[in-house]
Design a protein around this motif. Structure first.
Motif, PDB file in Angstrom:
ATOM      1  N   PRO A   1     -13.846 -11.033-108.146  1.00 48.81           N
ATOM      2  CA  PRO A   1     -12.555 -10.569-108.671  1.00 48.81           C
ATOM      3  C   PRO A   1     -11.942  -9.351-107.978  1.00 48.81           C
ATOM      4  CG  PRO A   1     -14.321  -9.892-110.125  1.00 48.81           C
ATOM      5  CD  PRO A   1     -14.941 -10.737-109.061  1.00 48.81           C
ATOM      6  N   TYR A   2     -12.645  -8.684-107.055  1.00 49.18           N
ATOM      7  CA  TYR A   2     -12.102  -7.462-106.469  1.00 49.18           C
ATOM      8  C   TYR A   2     -11.406  -7.705-105.136  1.00 49.18           C
ATOM      9  CZ  TYR A   2     -14.435  -5.162-110.240  1.00 49.18           C
ATOM     10  OH  TYR A   2     -14.804  -4.777-111.505  1.00 49.18           O
ATOM     11  N   HIS A   3     -11.983  -8.550-104.290  1.00 51.41           N
ATOM     12  CA  HIS A   3     -11.369  -8.838-102.996  1.00 51.41           C
ATOM     13  C   HIS A   3     -10.963 -10.309-102.875  1.00 51.41           C
ATOM     14  CE1 HIS A   3     -12.424  -4.872-101.574  1.00 51.41           C
ATOM     15  NE2 HIS A   3     -13.677  -5.074-101.954  1.00 51.41           N
ATOM     16  N   GLY A   4     -11.466 -11.164-103.775  1.00 52.22           N
ATOM     17  CA  GLY A   4     -11.133 -12.586-103.741  1.00 52.22           C
ATOM     18  C   GLY A   4     -11.951 -13.381-102.750  1.00 52.22           C
ATOM     19  N   LYS A   5     -13.036 -12.783-102.215  1.00 53.08           N
ATOM     20  CA  LYS A   5     -13.868 -13.490-101.242  1.00 53.08           C
ATOM     21  C   LYS A   5     -14.700 -14.553-101.950  1.00 53.08           C
ATOM     22  CE  LYS A   5     -16.260 -10.167 -99.485  1.00 53.08           C
ATOM     23  NZ  LYS A   5     -17.077  -9.343 -98.611  1.00 53.08           N
ATOM     24  N   GLY A   6     -14.927 -15.657-101.256  1.00 53.87           N
ATOM     25  CA  GLY A   6     -15.762 -16.717-101.796  1.00 53.87           C
ATOM     26  C   GLY A   6     -15.193 -18.085-101.500  1.00 53.87           C
ATOM     27  N   VAL A   7     -15.714 -19.085-102.188  1.00 52.40           N
ATOM     28  CA  VAL A   7     -15.255 -20.463-102.042  1.00 52.40           C
ATOM     29  C   VAL A   7     -14.312 -20.750-103.207  1.00 52.40           C
ATOM     30  CG1 VAL A   7     -15.943 -22.875-101.888  1.00 52.40           C
ATOM     31  CG2 VAL A   7     -17.460 -21.101-101.012  1.00 52.40           C
ATOM     32  N   ARG A   8     -13.097 -21.194-102.883  1.00 51.40           N
ATOM     33  CA  ARG A   8     -12.127 -21.495-103.932  1.00 51.40           C
ATOM     34  C   ARG A   8     -11.440 -22.817-103.648  1.00 51.40           C
ATOM     35  NH1 ARG A   8      -7.543 -16.930-102.767  1.00 51.40           N
ATOM     36  NH2 ARG A   8      -9.356 -15.609-102.647  1.00 51.40           N
ATOM     37  N   TYR A   9     -10.873 -23.393-104.699  1.00 49.40           N
ATOM     38  CA  TYR A   9     -10.063 -24.596-104.518  1.00 49.40           C
ATOM     39  C   TYR A   9      -8.814 -24.205-103.759  1.00 49.40           C
ATOM     40  CZ  TYR A   9     -13.069 -26.586-108.123  1.00 49.40           C
ATOM     41  OH  TYR A   9     -14.147 -27.025-108.832  1.00 49.40           O
ATOM     42  N   GLU A  10      -8.243 -25.131-102.999  1.00 49.11           N
ATOM     43  CA  GLU A  10      -7.092 -24.813-102.165  1.00 49.11           C
ATOM     44  C   GLU A  10      -5.891 -24.349-102.991  1.00 49.11           C
ATOM     45  OE1 GLU A  10      -5.841 -26.769 -98.110  1.00 49.11           O
ATOM     46  OE2 GLU A  10      -5.054 -27.922 -99.802  1.00 49.11           O
ATOM     47  N   ASP A  11      -5.697 -24.923-104.158  1.00 54.23           N
ATOM     48  CA  ASP A  11      -4.547 -24.563-104.985  1.00 54.23           C
ATOM     49  C   ASP A  11      -4.884 -23.497-106.029  1.00 54.23           C
ATOM     50  OD1 ASP A  11      -6.223 -26.183-106.397  1.00 54.23           O
ATOM     51  OD2 ASP A  11      -4.665 -27.479-107.222  1.00 54.23           O
ATOM     52  N   GLU A  12      -6.090 -22.939-105.983  1.00 54.04           N
ATOM     53  CA  GLU A  12      -6.519 -21.939-106.961  1.00 54.04           C
ATOM     54  C   GLU A  12      -5.971 -20.567-106.603  1.00 54.04           C
ATOM     55  OE1 GLU A  12     -10.718 -20.514-109.028  1.00 54.04           O
ATOM     56  OE2 GLU A  12     -10.767 -21.567-107.121  1.00 54.04           O
ATOM     57  N   ARG A  13      -5.516 -19.859-107.623  1.00 51.43           N
ATOM     58  CA  ARG A  13      -5.002 -18.507-107.426  1.00 51.43           C
ATOM     59  C   ARG A  13      -5.950 -17.533-108.120  1.00 51.43           C
ATOM     60  NH1 ARG A  13      -1.334 -15.804-110.627  1.00 51.43           N
ATOM     61  NH2 ARG A  13      -0.637 -13.901-109.636  1.00 51.43           N
ATOM     62  N   ILE A  14      -6.476 -16.590-107.380  1.00 56.18           N
ATOM     63  CA  ILE A  14      -7.420 -15.618-107.915  1.00 56.18           C
ATOM     64  C   ILE A  14      -6.657 -14.348-108.266  1.00 56.18           C
ATOM     65  CG2 ILE A  14      -9.527 -14.288-107.461  1.00 56.18           C
ATOM     66  CD1 ILE A  14      -9.963 -17.306-107.525  1.00 56.18           C
ATOM     67  N   VAL A  15      -6.770 -13.902-109.498  1.00 59.37           N
ATOM     68  CA  VAL A  15      -6.157 -12.643-109.929  1.00 59.37           C
ATOM     69  C   VAL A  15      -7.187 -11.552-109.685  1.00 59.37           C
ATOM     70  CG1 VAL A  15      -5.166 -11.388-111.860  1.00 59.37           C
ATOM     71  CG2 VAL A  15      -4.805 -13.842-111.665  1.00 59.37           C
ATOM     72  N   THR A  16      -6.859 -10.641-108.768  1.00 58.08           N
ATOM     73  CA  THR A  16      -7.819  -9.601-108.410  1.00 58.08           C
ATOM     74  C   THR A  16      -7.666  -8.382-109.312  1.00 58.08           C
ATOM     75  OG1 THR A  16      -6.299  -8.763-106.738  1.00 58.08           O
ATOM     76  CG2 THR A  16      -7.976 -10.301-105.995  1.00 58.08           C
ATOM     77  N   LYS A  17      -8.784  -7.716-109.529  1.00 51.05           N
ATOM     78  CA  LYS A  17      -8.809  -6.502-110.337  1.00 51.05           C
ATOM     79  C   LYS A  17      -8.574  -5.290-109.456  1.00 51.05           C
ATOM     80  CE  LYS A  17     -12.277  -8.120-113.652  1.00 51.05           C
ATOM     81  NZ  LYS A  17     -13.615  -7.811-114.186  1.00 51.05           N
ATOM     82  N   VAL A  18      -8.162  -4.206-110.070  1.00 53.26           N
ATOM     83  CA  VAL A  18      -7.995  -2.935-109.353  1.00 53.26           C
ATOM     84  C   VAL A  18      -9.353  -2.270-109.275  1.00 53.26           C
ATOM     85  CG1 VAL A  18      -6.808  -0.722-109.387  1.00 53.26           C
ATOM     86  CG2 VAL A  18      -5.659  -2.746-110.259  1.00 53.26           C
ATOM     87  N   GLY A  19      -9.681  -1.736-108.110  1.00 50.95           N
ATOM     88  CA  GLY A  19     -10.970  -1.076-107.939  1.00 50.95           C
ATOM     89  C   GLY A  19     -10.962   0.316-108.537  1.00 50.95           C
ATOM     90  N   LYS A  20     -11.927   1.123-108.160  1.00 53.44           N
ATOM     91  CA  LYS A  20     -12.009   2.499-108.654  1.00 53.44           C
ATOM     92  C   LYS A  20     -10.821   3.305-108.174  1.00 53.44           C
ATOM     93  CE  LYS A  20     -16.987   3.134-108.927  1.00 53.44           C
ATOM     94  NZ  LYS A  20     -18.105   3.936-108.435  1.00 53.44           N
ATOM     95  N   SER A  21     -10.293   4.132-109.033  1.00 50.26           N
ATOM     96  CA  SER A  21      -9.175   4.984-108.626  1.00 50.26           C
ATOM     97  C   SER A  21      -9.491   6.445-108.857  1.00 50.26           C
ATOM     98  CB  SER A  21      -7.904   4.585-109.402  1.00 50.26           C
ATOM     99  OG  SER A  21      -8.122   4.774-110.797  1.00 50.26           O
ATOM    100  N   GLY A  22     -10.760   6.757-108.982  1.00 51.65           N
ATOM    101  CA  GLY A  22     -11.159   8.136-109.239  1.00 51.65           C
ATOM    102  C   GLY A  22     -11.143   8.968-107.985  1.00 51.65           C
TER     103      GLY A  22
END
Length: 180
Positions: free
Chosen positions: A156-177
């Motif tokens: 969920p942070y960078h979207g790396k991995g195996v995904r379906y071609e039409d799949e949309r990954i919603v990425t999370k915001v990382g640390k902001s400290g």
């Protein structure tokens, strides 16, 4: 009665359907499939159309009416046109190569991952990062694609991995400290 179950199934030319009791066999240019149906459902063939109906009008029998019709229609479509599912490898160094009947995948682990295809499913790789899963059975194509995706699901942070071609990954915001 089921609305989906009431629809007749048209059998295209080049596809052969045989009904032997509760066993339905479909043969076409893309392959051949067979399925044993539930005892609460009967299938009738009239020329190039199939009709699915429950044996009796009980609640238990009606459950399988639409499901059975959809399963038979999927078998006919699969033997006529076939099914395809595309997966994309996203990440630095993530790639795949066809090796025999299976795939040799580099997914960021310390070792390559070999994935063997089940019978009736064909695996191909396009441009090292797109995996194409094809076959006559919608079930087997979808299941094989899901197993390949589960080898390295998108994170969920960078979207790396195996995904379906039409799949949309919603990425999370990382640390902001930061230092204050």
């Amino acid at each position: 009665m089921s609305r989906i179950g009431k629809k007749p199934i048209t059998v295209p030319s080049g596809v052969e359907v045989k009904i032997e009791g509760s066993l339905v066999k479909v043969k076409g240019p893309k392959g051949k499939l067979e399925r044993t149906l539930h005892r609460a459902i009967k299938v009738a063939q009239e020329g190039s159309t199939l009709t699915v109906s429950p044996v009796a009008d009980t609640k238990e029998n009606k459950k399988f009416h639409g499901l059975t019709r959809t399963l038979i229609a999927n078998m006919i479509d699969g033997c006529h046109k076939g099914y395809e599912r595309r997966l994309t490898l996203v990440g630095v160094g993530y790639r795949g190569a066809k090796q025999g009947k299976g795939l040799n995948l580099s997914l960021g682990y310390s070792h390559p991952v070999y994935f063997e295809a089940v019978e009736g499913v064909d695996l191909n790789v396009d441009k090292n990062t797109t995996i194409i899963v094809t076959g006559a059975s919608k079930e087997h194509v979808g299941e094989t694609a899901a197993k390949i995706r589960s080898l390295r699901p998108p994170e969920p942070y960078h979207g790396k991995g195996v995904r379906y071609e039409d799949e949309r990954i919603v990425t999370k915001v990382g640390k902001s400290g930061g230092k204050k």
